[in-house]
Enzyme design. Structure first.
Site, PDB file in Angstrom:
ATOM      1  N   ASP A 151       0.452  -0.863   0.022  1.00  0.00           N
ATOM      2  CA  ASP A 151      -0.272   0.105   0.171  1.00  0.00           C
ATOM      3  C   ASP A 151       1.326   1.246  -0.467  1.00  0.00           C
ATOM      4  OD1 ASP A 151      -2.209   2.084   0.372  1.00  0.00           O
ATOM      5  OD2 ASP A 151      -2.918   0.747   1.029  1.00  0.00           O
ATOM      6  N   ARG A 212     -12.254  -3.566  -7.489  1.00  0.00           N
ATOM      7  CA  ARG A 212     -12.958  -2.345  -9.339  1.00  0.00           C
ATOM      8  C   ARG A 212     -11.846  -3.391 -10.138  1.00  0.00           C
ATOM      9  NH1 ARG A 212     -16.202  -1.470  -6.266  1.00  0.00           N
ATOM     10  NH2 ARG A 212     -17.217   0.554  -6.409  1.00  0.00           N
ATOM     11  N   ASP A 236     -14.925 -10.691  -8.792  1.00  0.00           N
ATOM     12  CA  ASP A 236     -15.548 -10.321  -8.275  1.00  0.00           C
ATOM     13  C   ASP A 236     -16.547  -9.425  -9.139  1.00  0.00           C
ATOM     14  OD1 ASP A 236     -18.407  -9.899  -6.672  1.00  0.00           O
ATOM     15  OD2 ASP A 236     -17.486  -8.760  -6.014  1.00  0.00           O
ATOM     16  N   GLU A 241     -18.468  -4.068 -16.458  1.00  0.00           N
ATOM     17  CA  GLU A 241     -19.579  -4.126 -16.044  1.00  0.00           C
ATOM     18  C   GLU A 241     -20.395  -2.957 -16.430  1.00  0.00           C
ATOM     19  OE1 GLU A 241     -19.141  -3.743 -11.825  1.00  0.00           O
ATOM     20  OE2 GLU A 241     -17.605  -5.334 -11.672  1.00  0.00           O
ATOM     21  N   HIS A 258     -20.292  -8.973  -8.958  1.00  0.00           N
ATOM     22  CA  HIS A 258     -19.802  -7.506  -7.974  1.00  0.00           C
ATOM     23  C   HIS A 258     -20.507  -7.499  -7.249  1.00  0.00           C
ATOM     24  CE1 HIS A 258     -18.629  -3.071  -8.037  1.00  0.00           C
ATOM     25  NE2 HIS A 258     -19.004  -4.100  -6.762  1.00  0.00           N
ATOM     26  N   TYR A 262     -21.757  -7.308  -1.010  1.00  0.00           N
ATOM     27  CA  TYR A 262     -23.321  -7.445  -0.925  1.00  0.00           C
ATOM     28  C   TYR A 262     -23.717  -8.403   0.560  1.00  0.00           C
ATOM     29  CZ  TYR A 262     -25.040  -5.331  -4.905  1.00  0.00           C
ATOM     30  OH  TYR A 262     -25.191  -4.184  -5.724  1.00  0.00           O
TER      31      TYR A 262
END
Ligand SMILES: NC(=O)C1=CN([C@@H]2O[C@H](COP(=O)(O)OP(=O)(O)OC[C@H]3O[C@@H](n4cnc5c(N)ncnc54)[C@H](O)[C@@H]3O)[C@@H](O)[C@H]2O)C=CC1
Ligand SMILES: O=C(O)C(=O)[C@H](O)COP(=O)(O)O
Length: 387
Positions: A151, A212, A236, A241, A258, A262
């Site tokens: 990171d 993403r 995912d 998309e 995606h 959820y």
């Protein structure tokens, strides 16, 4: 009858809208994917999810003064333009981070069982160690898994135990991407993984993207997957998309639409965070606690025969193959139908809860109950091994 105070327009896929937002005035809904300027007539507050691009083209000439997105990601929002216009903005940082982490853990435990490896013998590289990556790091380390963290923005800010992307690619058996999608700045992430560096993935690596889609160059990934049977892909998110490249999806061990974040808990937490932000913007009191809108889980307690069995509780709460099978059934459709099916799978997503809602009853042998607790389950020691 009192006049409505505010007119709120919300994506119809945002749950728990009525109990949280009716107090503010008139509540309207619209499909987020096709939400347009025409829908914004008389609207003061706009609440979206990730499929609505919010920018000058949408909002110019409207009277919207507050925009909220019930998501972690904000790449669909032109935040600079909102700020320039003095339009208040709020997102929902961390709202569904546990859902994403549990998508990753359930997927990895499933693959470990199928491929015959012990997760604790593997090195997991996490790229993007924020709310999602940081929670994944902590849960994996508590389970006894070796973790490498990449990171650069955090490293520049805080220093600490971070490694460069090249090292993660070279050393990680499992690589999990959890960065935002960014175009500019010192560390842009669009095509962070591309034809040049994807080839550096370790022999037999598992590559997982629940951040993403465009963070990986999907054309380069498909080309690589065609050459390297040793790689295992868990995707995912997709570069265009709601279009999914069917060839790429068919080469994935797990391919989902995606939905990593959820969980019902995560989605309702996102709505509730926007409710709190709007209250703060208006100077109103938050009078509805999260618990009032989050339904009880109703998942029965699970008694485990062996405390080493991490997969059974993980799969009971979240089985990624349910979503994988559903997406796979859409891959043979024509492009327009497949896009619609992608959105439909997300709109009609079945109720899924988080690990914390499952109580696992297990005898207190070794450190296994602690490992289950570290994964996020509520654990009860049955004490059967006690003297
Ligand atoms: N698949 C899904 O359902 C979901 C996907 N997401 C995606 O996951 C992303 C991450 O979520 P959070 O962890 O909550 O965000 P966050 O903002 O808390 O953390 C992101 C981290 O990525 C780091 N980062 C930025 N650029 C980087 C680079 N070039 N290389 C390595 N690290 C970099 C940042 O410094 C930060 O620590 C979101 O922006 C969203 O796009 C979030 C929720 C659900
Ligand atoms: O929170 C995020 O960021 C996400 O990726 C969401 O889980 C995406 O869900 P939708 O907003 O597209 O429904």
């Amino acid at each position: 009858m009192t006049e409505p105070r505010l007119t709120i327009l919300a994506d119809e896929n945002i749950p728990a809208l009525a109990p949280l937002f009716e107090r503010f005035g008139e509540l309207r809904t619209a499909p987020g994917r096709t939400l347009s300027r025409a829908d914004l007539e008389g609207v003061d507050v706009l609440l979206v999810r990730s499929v609505t691009r919010v920018d000058e083209a949408l909002l110019r000439g409207s009277r919207v003064r507050f925009v909220g997105t019930a998501t972690i990601g904000t790449d669909h929002i032109d935040r600079a333009w909102l700020e320039q216009q003095g339009i208040a903005f709020s997102s929902a940082p961390g709202c569904n981070a546990d859902g994403v982490v549990e998508y990753v853990l359930s997927s990895l435990l499933q693959l470990a069982a199928e491929q015959g490896f012990d997760l604790c013998s593997k090195t997991v590289g996490i790229v993007g160690v924020g709310n999602v990556g940081g929670r994944l790091q902590r849960r994996l380390q508590a389970m006894g898994v070796q973790v490498l963290c990449c990171d650069p923005p955090r490293e520049a800010r805080e220093g600490g135990d971070f490694v460069p992307l090249e090292q993660v690619l070279a050393d990680a058996d499992i690589l999990a991407l959890h960065t935002p999608l960014t175009e500019g700045g010192a560390w842009p992430t669009r095509h962070l993984l591309n034809a040049d560096n994807l080839a550096q993935l370790k022999q037999g690596a598992i590559l997982l993207n629940a951040g993403r889609g465009p963070v990986i160059d999907n054309v380069a990934l498909l080309a690589l997957a065609r050459q390297r049977d040793d790689l295992t892909l868990v995707l995912d998110v997709w570069e265009h998309e709601p279009r999914v490249n069917p060839d790429l999806a068919r080469r994935c061990a797990i391919a989902t639409p995606h939905i990593a974040g959820y969980s019902l808990d995560g989605k309702i937490r996102g709505t509730w965070m926007l409710y709190c932000a709007l209250c703060e913007y208006l100077g109103w009191t938050v009078n509805t606690p999260l618990e009032q809108v989050l339904p009880p889980a109703g998942v029965p307690a699970l008694t485990l025969a062996t405390a080493d069995d991490l997969l059974t509780p993980a799969r009971l709460v979240y089985d990624p193959y349910r979503d994988d099978r559903a997406l796979r059934r859409t891959l043979g459709l024509g492009e327009a139908e497949q896009r619609q099916a992608f959105d439909r799978l997300r709109r009609e997503y079945p109720e899924r809860r988080e690990y914390a809602t499952l109580t696992v009853r297990v005898a207190g042998s070794d450190q296994a109950p602690q490992r289950l607790a570290a994964m996020g389950f509520a654990t009860v020691d049955t004490g059967e091994n006690d003297d």
